[in-house]
Design an enzyme around this catalytic site. Sequence first.
Site, PDB file in Angstrom:
ATOM      1  CG  ASP A 181      -3.548  -8.987  -5.663  1.00 62.17           C
ATOM      2  OD1 ASP A 181      -2.593  -8.227  -5.431  1.00 62.17           O
ATOM      3  OD2 ASP A 181      -4.186  -9.564  -4.746  1.00 62.17           O
ATOM      4  CB  SER A 182      -0.114 -11.710  -4.424  1.00 71.62           C
ATOM      5  OG  SER A 182      -0.926 -11.057  -3.465  1.00 71.62           O
ATOM      6  CB  CYS A 191      -1.592  -3.765   0.620  1.00 75.24           C
ATOM      7  SG  CYS A 191      -1.917  -5.536   0.344  1.00 75.24           S
ATOM      8  CD  GLU A 234      -5.176 -14.240  -0.616  1.00 74.32           C
ATOM      9  OE1 GLU A 234      -5.516 -15.361  -1.000  1.00 74.32           O
ATOM     10  OE2 GLU A 234      -5.233 -13.223  -1.336  1.00 74.32           O
ATOM     11  CB  CYS A 253      -0.461  -6.592  -6.881  1.00 74.17           C
ATOM     12  SG  CYS A 253       0.695  -7.194  -5.635  1.00 74.17           S
ATOM     13  CG  HIS A 276      -4.742  -8.703  -0.073  1.00 73.51           C
ATOM     14  ND1 HIS A 276      -3.893  -8.662  -1.136  1.00 73.51           N
ATOM     15  CD2 HIS A 276      -5.155  -9.993   0.038  1.00 73.51           C
ATOM     16  CE1 HIS A 276      -3.773  -9.893  -1.653  1.00 73.51           C
ATOM     17  NE2 HIS A 276      -4.535 -10.708  -0.960  1.00 73.51           N
TER      18      HIS A 276
HETATM   19  N1  DGL Z   1      -2.327  -7.210  -2.759  1.00 71.08           N
HETATM   20  C1  DGL Z   1      -0.940  -7.022  -2.864  1.00 71.08           C
HETATM   21  C2  DGL Z   1      -0.489  -5.607  -2.693  1.00 71.08           C
HETATM   22  O1  DGL Z   1      -1.175  -4.752  -3.099  1.00 71.08           O
HETATM   23  C3  DGL Z   1      -0.006  -8.048  -2.325  1.00 71.08           C
HETATM   24  C4  DGL Z   1      -0.176  -8.595  -0.980  1.00 71.08           C
HETATM   25  C5  DGL Z   1       0.800  -9.732  -0.749  1.00 71.08           C
HETATM   26  O2  DGL Z   1       0.759 -10.691  -1.521  1.00 71.08           O
HETATM   27  O3  DGL Z   1       1.617  -9.644   0.160  1.00 71.08           O
HETATM   28  O4  DGL Z   1       0.548  -5.300  -2.218  1.00 71.08           O
END
Ligand code: DGL
Length: 276
Positions: A9-10, A184, A152, A72, A186
């Site tokens: 993931d990011s 997302c 984050e 992600c 997150h």
């Molecule tokens: N967690 C990621 C997603 O599912 C990326 C969030 C990001 O880095 O902007 O899109």
Amino acid sequence: MKAPIGVIDSGVGGLTVVREMIERLPKESIIYIGDDARCPYGPKSPEEVASYTVELAEALQHLGIKMLVIACNTATAAALPIVSEAFDFPIIGVIEPGSRAALQVSKNEKIVVLGTIGTVKSEAYNRAILRRSDGRAEVQALACPNFVPIVEAGEYDTPQAKEVVAETLSVLDSDTFDTAILGCTHYPLLEKQIRDYFPPSVEIISSAVETVKDVDRTLRAFGIQNKESGRTIRFYTTGERSEFEEIVEDWLPIERPVVEHINLQAVIRSKGRTLR
Ligand code: DGL
């Protein structure tokens, strides 16, 4: 097969998928890389996100994974076909499972996707949902760029998080859908705030559970499940270790998790390039 499953993931978002993997795949070892140094991916171009995703996959290949989960949505939207083409191990993303889960619970096939700018612009969910519903579903999408920085920073359980969620979602008319996809990885960390904002009639979908069902199916299809005991779970971040570690501890049922810093290029250089 004892080798670990790679998860990327990011940043910390993919931990929401790891949480389900820990519970539902108790024998599988996991190596997670969060690309916190370059987070967020959401506002970046698809080309840039695709090149980061290939780099993460390549580092994991050198670390000896047997399959990869792109946990992600932004990276799945930008890079799933590219990465699948470049590596020999099986690779799955989170958009197909999320779309499937939403259509399973929606009664009127009116769905809103909450995601990053990149995911919303890609229209990957719209395509997946329309294909699965034979064009019947009505899909709207909302980019929520303020959500990832809150997560984050580890501030997902604060009054500020509640405020930002309410302000962002206020543009939606909740009479126009019955299901909201957390598009997302997150966002499940903000699920409580999102749940509190919407009326109870709106179902909230995280793709994590469905994604793990796909992981399980893929392991079986390739005959690469682990049958031995003694699994390991390792976490790497390209960014700051301490913040990442706090979120791992808060979010996952693991005592004293070990989080290490990783230099992707150093790992790749140490073994030489092996892309197909
Ligand atoms: N967690 C990621 C997603 O599912 C990326 C969030 C990001 O880095 O902007 O899109």
